[in-house]
Design a protein around this motif. Structure first.
Motif, PDB file in Angstrom:
ATOM      1  N   GLN A 111       0.838  -1.205   0.000  1.00 36.28           N
ATOM      2  CA  GLN A 111       0.000   0.000   0.000  1.00 36.28           C
ATOM      3  C   GLN A 111       0.873   1.255   0.000  1.00 36.28           C
ATOM      4  O   GLN A 111       0.608   2.203  -0.754  1.00 36.28           O
ATOM      5  CB  GLN A 111      -0.913  -0.009   1.220  1.00 36.28           C
ATOM      6  N   TYR A 112       1.924   1.261   0.822  1.00 37.03           N
ATOM      7  CA  TYR A 112       2.853   2.393   0.844  1.00 37.03           C
ATOM      8  C   TYR A 112       3.536   2.556  -0.518  1.00 37.03           C
ATOM      9  O   TYR A 112       3.753   3.683  -0.976  1.00 37.03           O
ATOM     10  CB  TYR A 112       3.915   2.198   1.928  1.00 37.03           C
ATOM     11  N   THR A 113       3.877   1.432  -1.151  1.00 39.03           N
ATOM     12  CA  THR A 113       4.518   1.488  -2.470  1.00 39.03           C
ATOM     13  C   THR A 113       3.595   2.117  -3.497  1.00 39.03           C
ATOM     14  O   THR A 113       4.030   2.923  -4.331  1.00 39.03           O
ATOM     15  CB  THR A 113       4.926   0.074  -2.920  1.00 39.03           C
ATOM     16  N   THR A 114       2.308   1.777  -3.437  1.00 38.13           N
ATOM     17  CA  THR A 114       1.328   2.358  -4.364  1.00 38.13           C
ATOM     18  C   THR A 114       1.197   3.858  -4.138  1.00 38.13           C
ATOM     19  O   THR A 114       1.135   4.646  -5.094  1.00 38.13           O
ATOM     20  CB  THR A 114      -0.036   1.682  -4.198  1.00 38.13           C
ATOM     21  N   TRP A 115       1.153   4.274  -2.867  1.00 38.54           N
ATOM     22  CA  TRP A 115       1.074   5.709  -2.578  1.00 38.54           C
ATOM     23  C   TRP A 115       2.316   6.443  -3.081  1.00 38.54           C
ATOM     24  O   TRP A 115       2.206   7.552  -3.611  1.00 38.54           O
ATOM     25  CB  TRP A 115       0.922   5.921  -1.065  1.00 38.54           C
ATOM     26  N   LEU A 116       3.470   5.834  -2.921  1.00 39.13           N
ATOM     27  CA  LEU A 116       4.709   6.461  -3.380  1.00 39.13           C
ATOM     28  C   LEU A 116       4.762   6.547  -4.903  1.00 39.13           C
ATOM     29  O   LEU A 116       5.396   7.459  -5.458  1.00 39.13           O
ATOM     30  CB  LEU A 116       5.911   5.675  -2.854  1.00 39.13           C
ATOM     31  N   THR A 117       4.088   5.623  -5.574  1.00 35.91           N
ATOM     32  CA  THR A 117       4.104   5.611  -7.040  1.00 35.91           C
ATOM     33  C   THR A 117       3.462   6.861  -7.625  1.00 35.91           C
ATOM     34  O   THR A 117       3.918   7.369  -8.651  1.00 35.91           O
ATOM     35  CB  THR A 117       3.372   4.359  -7.559  1.00 35.91           C
ATOM     36  N   VAL A 118       2.416   7.392  -6.975  1.00 35.09           N
ATOM     37  CA  VAL A 118       1.666   8.529  -7.526  1.00 35.09           C
ATOM     38  C   VAL A 118       2.552   9.776  -7.666  1.00 35.09           C
ATOM     39  O   VAL A 118       2.649  10.345  -8.767  1.00 35.09           O
ATOM     40  CB  VAL A 118       0.416   8.817  -6.684  1.00 35.09           C
ATOM     41  N   PRO A 119       3.226  10.250  -6.588  1.00 34.13           N
ATOM     42  CA  PRO A 119       4.087  11.434  -6.783  1.00 34.13           C
ATOM     43  C   PRO A 119       5.275  11.163  -7.700  1.00 34.13           C
ATOM     44  O   PRO A 119       5.689  12.054  -8.456  1.00 34.13           O
ATOM     45  CB  PRO A 119       4.547  11.781  -5.360  1.00 34.13           C
ATOM     46  N   LEU A 120       5.814   9.934  -7.655  1.00 30.87           N
ATOM     47  CA  LEU A 120       6.918   9.608  -8.561  1.00 30.87           C
ATOM     48  C   LEU A 120       6.463   9.644 -10.015  1.00 30.87           C
ATOM     49  O   LEU A 120       7.185  10.134 -10.899  1.00 30.87           O
ATOM     50  CB  LEU A 120       7.487   8.226  -8.222  1.00 30.87           C
ATOM     51  N   ALA A 121       5.260   9.130 -10.271  1.00 29.30           N
ATOM     52  CA  ALA A 121       4.728   9.146 -11.636  1.00 29.30           C
ATOM     53  C   ALA A 121       4.478  10.581 -12.108  1.00 29.30           C
ATOM     54  O   ALA A 121       4.794  10.931 -13.254  1.00 29.30           O
ATOM     55  CB  ALA A 121       3.433   8.329 -11.705  1.00 29.30           C
ATOM     56  N   ALA A 122       3.914  11.424 -11.235  1.00 29.90           N
ATOM     57  CA  ALA A 122       3.662  12.822 -11.608  1.00 29.90           C
ATOM     58  C   ALA A 122       4.972  13.555 -11.874  1.00 29.90           C
ATOM     59  O   ALA A 122       5.084  14.326 -12.841  1.00 29.90           O
ATOM     60  CB  ALA A 122       2.873  13.519 -10.505  1.00 29.90           C
TER      61      ALA A 122
END
Length: 430
Positions: A111-122
């Protein structure tokens, strides 16, 4: 193998899993051809032919980045987030404790990895779009000149990454194999027919050489990926109280710890290639600097880190070996096998539990990792070797892509094997 395929399609639930996997791959490939508005396709193609770093990112997007579609970043931000989380676990005690809590802890880390993916993707979406805008490829981008199209482009690219992750999770849950890996696999394999056609038209003899080299490399990858050193483990007998004041002797069984020759997989190649391409990519933007001194230094750095030269591949080889040891050590420390064995009453015959067991396992892992590290280094410089033999720049599959393809195929075959054996059918692997 053909009989096993027939058996797999005779089973309704297994057939549905296979068809769902293919359907999701088709959806992903269709989405990969939906371009972002305002892209100069001709200039984009020329940029990808001259930039090796973009070619690496294009591989992880499944070819979507070369079209700069809404799926241009693919699952690469998720891979980056996963690597960051793995590297942070030994540093942050809370994450390390979560990793030890079993399935619930792993779900929390995911779940933390998914949350971290959003700002990294942006962030990656903004960076890539800015790069293309400076190259004259993306015309309607810029926070000051085109604020609304800029925000829309970043949101679309970020949503494309999350959509790709969702498709990968669907494959994992309802299909066959690891969804994220299969999406990358589909993108790599989709380009093989085009490259075969290019070689047939330009150098048919080079195609034969590439097929032979690829076959030899695949055999080597299978041997090394499946190679392991089995460390025998013995569990001592314990007396446990049961209901009715009865005593029961438990334990005493023997098992083994499989230490893989290549525990790092393809990660060292990604680390090494990304870091090695970074100086040349940054220096290329300063080659036309007004200051002659800065321009000369930038040109020298660009030439030194140019994949056309020999020094690039020599450094690449040794960096892959170094990162293999580094990443294997990080993964092995997270497992903490010596402490787990001691807590569960297990021991390696002839080795005292605790510190001595840890030193023994580290020594064995270091020796077998050397074989895996050297092999990964050879696979990494395979394009250099193939280029000198065939005198062509066109490869059927890159070295990193070949590792991904073989790994995904092996993992998928094992899952199909398990499904068939549960139903008493003969599987793929004998």
């Amino acid at each position: 193998m053909l009989e096993a395929i027939k058996n797999a399609f005779r089973l309704p639930d297994l057939r549905n899993k296979i068809l769902i996997t293919f359907l999701i791959l088709v959806i992903y490939r269709l989405a990969a051809h939906v371009p972002v508005p305002g892209v100069n396709a001709t200039a984009l193609r020329q940029l990808f032919e001259s930039n090796q770093l973009l070619g690496l990112l294009d591989m992880f997007s499944g070819g979507a980045m070369s079209n700069f579609s809404v799926m241009a970043m693919g699952v690469y931000p998720y891979i980056t987030a996963s690597i960051i989380m793995q590297l942070l676990m030994p540093i942050i005690p809370q994450l390390e404790e979560l990793a030890k809590e079993g399935e619930q802890g792993r779900n929390k880390i995911n779940q933390y990895t998914t949350w971290l993916t959003v700002p990294l993707a942006a962030l990656q979406a903004f960076g890539q779009a800015t790069l293309l805008q400076r190259q004259g490829i993306l015309t309607n981008f810029g926070l000051t000149t085109h604020p609304l199209p800029t925000v829309a482009t970043v949101i679309a690219l970020t949503a494309g990454t999350m959509f790709a992750m969702w498709l990968g999770e669907l494959i994992t849950e309802q299909g066959i194999g690891n969804g994220i890996s299969i999406i990358i696999f589909g993108g790599i394999v989709a380009r093989v027919p085009q490259r075969v056609g290019q070689l047939l038209l330009s150098k048919p003899t080079a195609l034969i050489t590439f097929v032979i080299l690829t076959a030899i490399t695949v055999i080597g990858i299978v041997v090394v990926q499946e190679g392991q050193r089995r460390i025998p483990v013995q569990y001592g007998k314990r007396v446990r109280a049961m209901r009715g004041n009865r005593l029961r002797v438990v334990g005493g069984q023997s098992t083994h710890i499989p230490l893989r020759v290549n525990s790092a997989g393809m990660i060292p190649l990604i680390f090494a290639q990304s870091i090695l391409l970074f100086p040349g990519t940054v220096a290329s933007y300063f080659q036309r600097a007004p200051n002659d001194w800065v321009a000369r230094i930038a040109t020298g750095i660009t030439n030194f880190f140019n994949p056309q030269g020999s020094w690039y591949w020599i450094i690449y080889f040794f960096m892959v070996i170094g990162f293999t040891y580094f990443y294997t050590d990080v993964i092995f420390r997270q497992q903490n096998l010596a402490e787990t064995l001691q807590r569960q009453g297990g021991f390696i015959p002839g080795i005292r539990p605790g510190k001595r067991t840890e030193e023994y396992l580290n020594g064995v892992l270091s020796r077998i990792t050397f074989v895996g590290a050297v092999f990964l280094g050879i696979v990494a410089i395979l394009p250099w070797i193939a280029r000198d033999i065939t005198e062509t720049q066109t490869l059927l599959i890159t070295s990193t892509g070949l590792l991904i393809v073989v790994g995904v195929v092996l993992d998928t075959m094992k899952q199909l094997e398990a499904q068939l054996l549960m139903r008493h059918y003969e599987g793929f692997i004998r």
